[in-house]
Enzyme design. Structure first.
Site, PDB file in Angstrom:
ATOM      1  N   ALA A   1       0.705  -1.250  -0.015  1.00 55.58           N
ATOM      2  CA  ALA A   1      -0.012   0.086  -0.017  1.00 55.58           C
ATOM      3  C   ALA A   1       0.864   1.212  -0.038  1.00 55.58           C
ATOM      4  CB  ALA A   1      -0.819  -0.025   1.191  1.00 55.58           C
TER       5      ALA A   1
ATOM      6  N   GLY B   1       0.525  -4.897   0.790  1.00 57.43           N
ATOM      7  CA  GLY B   1      -0.400  -5.004  -0.009  1.00 57.43           C
ATOM      8  C   GLY B   1      -0.294  -5.737  -1.307  1.00 57.43           C
TER       9      GLY B   1
ATOM     10  N   GLU C   1      -0.533  -9.468  -0.363  1.00 57.87           N
ATOM     11  CA  GLU C   1      -1.960  -9.674  -0.230  1.00 57.87           C
ATOM     12  C   GLU C   1      -2.653  -9.709  -1.138  1.00 57.87           C
ATOM     13  OE1 GLU C   1      -1.820  -6.243   2.534  1.00 57.87           O
ATOM     14  OE2 GLU C   1      -2.853  -7.460   3.970  1.00 57.87           O
TER      15      GLU C   1
HETATM   16  N1  CAA Z   1       4.800   3.238  -0.665  1.00 54.40           N
HETATM   17  C1  CAA Z   1       5.065   4.360  -1.401  1.00 54.40           C
HETATM   18  N2  CAA Z   1       6.296   4.523  -1.998  1.00 54.40           N
HETATM   19  C2  CAA Z   1       6.963   3.396  -2.142  1.00 54.40           C
HETATM   20  C3  CAA Z   1       6.790   2.207  -1.690  1.00 54.40           C
HETATM   21  C4  CAA Z   1       5.392   2.267  -0.905  1.00 54.40           C
HETATM   22  N3  CAA Z   1       5.070   1.061  -0.214  1.00 54.40           N
HETATM   23  N4  CAA Z   1       7.735   1.059  -1.739  1.00 54.40           N
HETATM   24  C5  CAA Z   1       8.637   2.124  -2.539  1.00 54.40           C
HETATM   25  N5  CAA Z   1       8.075   3.130  -2.817  1.00 54.40           N
HETATM   26  C6  CAA Z   1       8.802   4.167  -3.186  1.00 54.40           C
HETATM   27  C7  CAA Z   1      10.216   4.977  -2.811  1.00 54.40           C
HETATM   28  O1  CAA Z   1       9.550   5.913  -1.557  1.00 54.40           O
HETATM   29  C8  CAA Z   1      10.918   5.421  -3.599  1.00 54.40           C
HETATM   30  O2  CAA Z   1      10.429   6.587  -4.053  1.00 54.40           O
HETATM   31  P1  CAA Z   1      11.359   7.903  -4.406  1.00 54.40           P
HETATM   32  O3  CAA Z   1      12.144   7.513  -5.561  1.00 54.40           O
HETATM   33  O4  CAA Z   1      10.431   9.146  -4.547  1.00 54.40           O
HETATM   34  O5  CAA Z   1      12.294   8.085  -3.224  1.00 54.40           O
HETATM   35  C9  CAA Z   1      10.660   4.415  -4.694  1.00 54.40           C
HETATM   36  O6  CAA Z   1       9.400   3.730  -4.508  1.00 54.40           O
HETATM   37  C10 CAA Z   1      11.816   3.337  -4.986  1.00 54.40           C
HETATM   38  O7  CAA Z   1      11.892   2.666  -3.843  1.00 54.40           O
HETATM   39  P2  CAA Z   1      13.493   2.522  -2.747  1.00 54.40           P
HETATM   40  O8  CAA Z   1      13.997   3.674  -3.137  1.00 54.40           O
HETATM   41  O9  CAA Z   1      12.969   2.340  -1.537  1.00 54.40           O
HETATM   42  O10 CAA Z   1      13.905   1.301  -3.695  1.00 54.40           O
HETATM   43  P3  CAA Z   1      14.880   0.055  -2.927  1.00 54.40           P
HETATM   44  O11 CAA Z   1      15.238  -0.780  -4.286  1.00 54.40           O
HETATM   45  O12 CAA Z   1      15.935   0.717  -2.145  1.00 54.40           O
HETATM   46  O13 CAA Z   1      13.812  -0.827  -1.967  1.00 54.40           O
HETATM   47  C11 CAA Z   1      11.880  -1.695  -1.370  1.00 54.40           C
HETATM   48  C12 CAA Z   1      12.951  -1.318  -2.462  1.00 54.40           C
HETATM   49  C13 CAA Z   1      12.771  -2.772  -0.176  1.00 54.40           C
HETATM   50  C14 CAA Z   1      10.748  -2.467  -1.808  1.00 54.40           C
HETATM   51  C15 CAA Z   1      11.569  -0.505  -0.296  1.00 54.40           C
HETATM   52  O14 CAA Z   1      11.076   0.409  -1.405  1.00 54.40           O
HETATM   53  C16 CAA Z   1      10.403  -0.710   0.561  1.00 54.40           C
HETATM   54  O15 CAA Z   1      10.828  -1.362   1.784  1.00 54.40           O
HETATM   55  N6  CAA Z   1       9.235  -0.499   0.259  1.00 54.40           N
HETATM   56  C17 CAA Z   1       8.198  -0.446   1.207  1.00 54.40           C
HETATM   57  C18 CAA Z   1       7.748  -1.709   1.400  1.00 54.40           C
HETATM   58  C19 CAA Z   1       6.596  -1.856   2.389  1.00 54.40           C
HETATM   59  O16 CAA Z   1       6.724  -1.577   3.772  1.00 54.40           O
HETATM   60  N7  CAA Z   1       5.396  -2.324   2.211  1.00 54.40           N
HETATM   61  C20 CAA Z   1       4.018  -2.362   2.807  1.00 54.40           C
HETATM   62  C21 CAA Z   1       3.478  -1.150   2.852  1.00 54.40           C
HETATM   63  S1  CAA Z   1       2.258  -1.215   4.039  1.00 54.40           S
HETATM   64  C22 CAA Z   1       1.027  -2.141   3.520  1.00 54.40           C
HETATM   65  O17 CAA Z   1       0.796  -2.659   2.606  1.00 54.40           O
HETATM   66  C23 CAA Z   1      -0.240  -1.936   4.592  1.00 54.40           C
HETATM   67  C24 CAA Z   1      -1.366  -3.029   3.827  1.00 54.40           C
HETATM   68  O18 CAA Z   1      -1.238  -4.399   4.326  1.00 54.40           O
HETATM   69  C25 CAA Z   1      -2.739  -2.692   3.535  1.00 54.40           C
END
Ligand code: CAA
Length: 260
Positions: free
Chosen positions: A66, A111, A114
């Site tokens: 998400a 998400g 999921e």
């Molecule tokens: N939401 C918003 N933006 C996201 C995102 C997310 N879930 N995942 C990645 N992005 C964005 C980053 O902010 C980044 O944006 P900018 O270039 O503007 O800074 C871009 O995508 C690229 O990401 P990274 O620079 O972080 O890429 P990376 O290769 O270093 O890491 C990753 C990749 C490990 C997937 C890392 O991006 C990450 O940990 N993302 C978040 C994953 C996460 O926590 N997901 C769960 C969300 S909560 C949820 O899903 C709740 C639910 O059940 C409903």
């Protein structure tokens, strides 16, 4: 139909839905979920679509979860609404008349994992990564991860993944039954399309009824599940496909299914 956050293409009898926000690793905000709701409503009533493939744009992510920027300032009521929206869209996918194949081409986190779990069949590329990292953000899975993950991999492994937020690779996801098969990244879409083509060549009404029997049956005790199976087995004999499929077998020819 025009969309900002997703792409819809046809590949023979299959519809291919691509979540198209590669700069945010295809993260799901409310607008994207609403577009998914719209596209799956349309596909669900389109008889010309036999199978759906869902994937993510770019080479890095299926869906990285998400959208955290979207969620950060939500209050409790809005967050509950967002969870209900995600759950409703994923339920629509799970209960779509047609089978849905997830072609998981990279990160499938939160998400994203999921969404993959709401699909009927999960194929992954070797670079795919899975996890429910929500506790690292101080929240918990909200698009039915606490419900679908234990049903797929068992309670113990699901709790470990949810409590640690750990990521697992595609081979580990395969080992624990979270994905059906793993392919080199360059072969994933071709494999998904080949599988879609095989499924599309069978009796579509039978597949729709079988999907319903598996899904409904998992929510019932086995006696009721079997009773439901007998009902829909009977119903399949009201189709032209049943007569054609059985006639073709006995006449030693290939069945020409009509999906009715
Ligand atoms: N939401 C918003 N933006 C996201 C995102 C997310 N879930 N995942 C990645 N992005 C964005 C980053 O902010 C980044 O944006 P900018 O270039 O503007 O800074 C871009 O995508 C690229 O990401 P990274 O620079 O972080 O890429 P990376 O290769 O270093 O890491 C990753 C990749 C490990 C997937 C890392 O991006 C990450 O940990 N993302 C978040 C994953 C996460 O926590 N997901 C769960 C969300 S909560 C949820 O899903 C709740 C639910 O059940 C409903």
């Amino acid at each position: 139909m025009s969309f900002e956050n997703i792409l819809l293409e046809r590949d023979g009898d299959a519809a291919v839905v691509t979540i198209n926000r590669p700069k945010a690793l295809n993260a799901l905000n409310a607008a994207t979920l609403q577009e998914l709701d719209r596209v799956f409503t349309e596909i669900g009533s389109d008889d010309s679509v036999s199978v759906v493939i869902i994937t993510g744009a770019g080479e890095k992510a299926f869906v990285a979860g998400a959208d955290i920027s979207f969620m950060k300032d939500l209050n409790a009521v809005a967050a509950r609404g967002f969870a209900m929206l995600g759950q409703a869209v994923f339920n629509k996918i799970e209960n779509l008349p047609q089978p849905v194949i997830a072609a998981i081409n990279g990160f499938a986190l939160g998400g994203g994992c999921e969404l993959a779990m709401a699909c009927d069949i999960r194929l992954a590329s070797e670079n795919a990564r899975f996890g429910q990292p929500e506790v690292s953000l101080g929240v918990l899975p909200g698009f039915a991860g606490t419900q679908r993950l234990p049903r797929l991999v068992g309670k113990g492994l699901a709790k470990e993944l949810i409590y640690t937020g750990d990521m697992i690779d595609a081979n580990e996801a395969y080992r624990i039954g979270l994905v059906n098969k793993v392919y080199p990244a360059a072969e994933l879409m071709a494999a998904a399309k080949k599988l879609a083509e095989k499924i599309a060549s069978k009796g579509q009404v039978a597949i729709c009824l079988a999907k319903s029997a598996v899904n409904q049956g998992l929510e019932m005790d086995s006696a009721r599940g079997m009773a439901y199976e007998a009902e829909v087995f009977g119903l399949s004999f009201a189709t032209e496909d049943q007569f054609e499929g059985m006639s073709a077998f006995l006449e030693k020819r290939r069945a020409e299914f009509k999906g009715r």
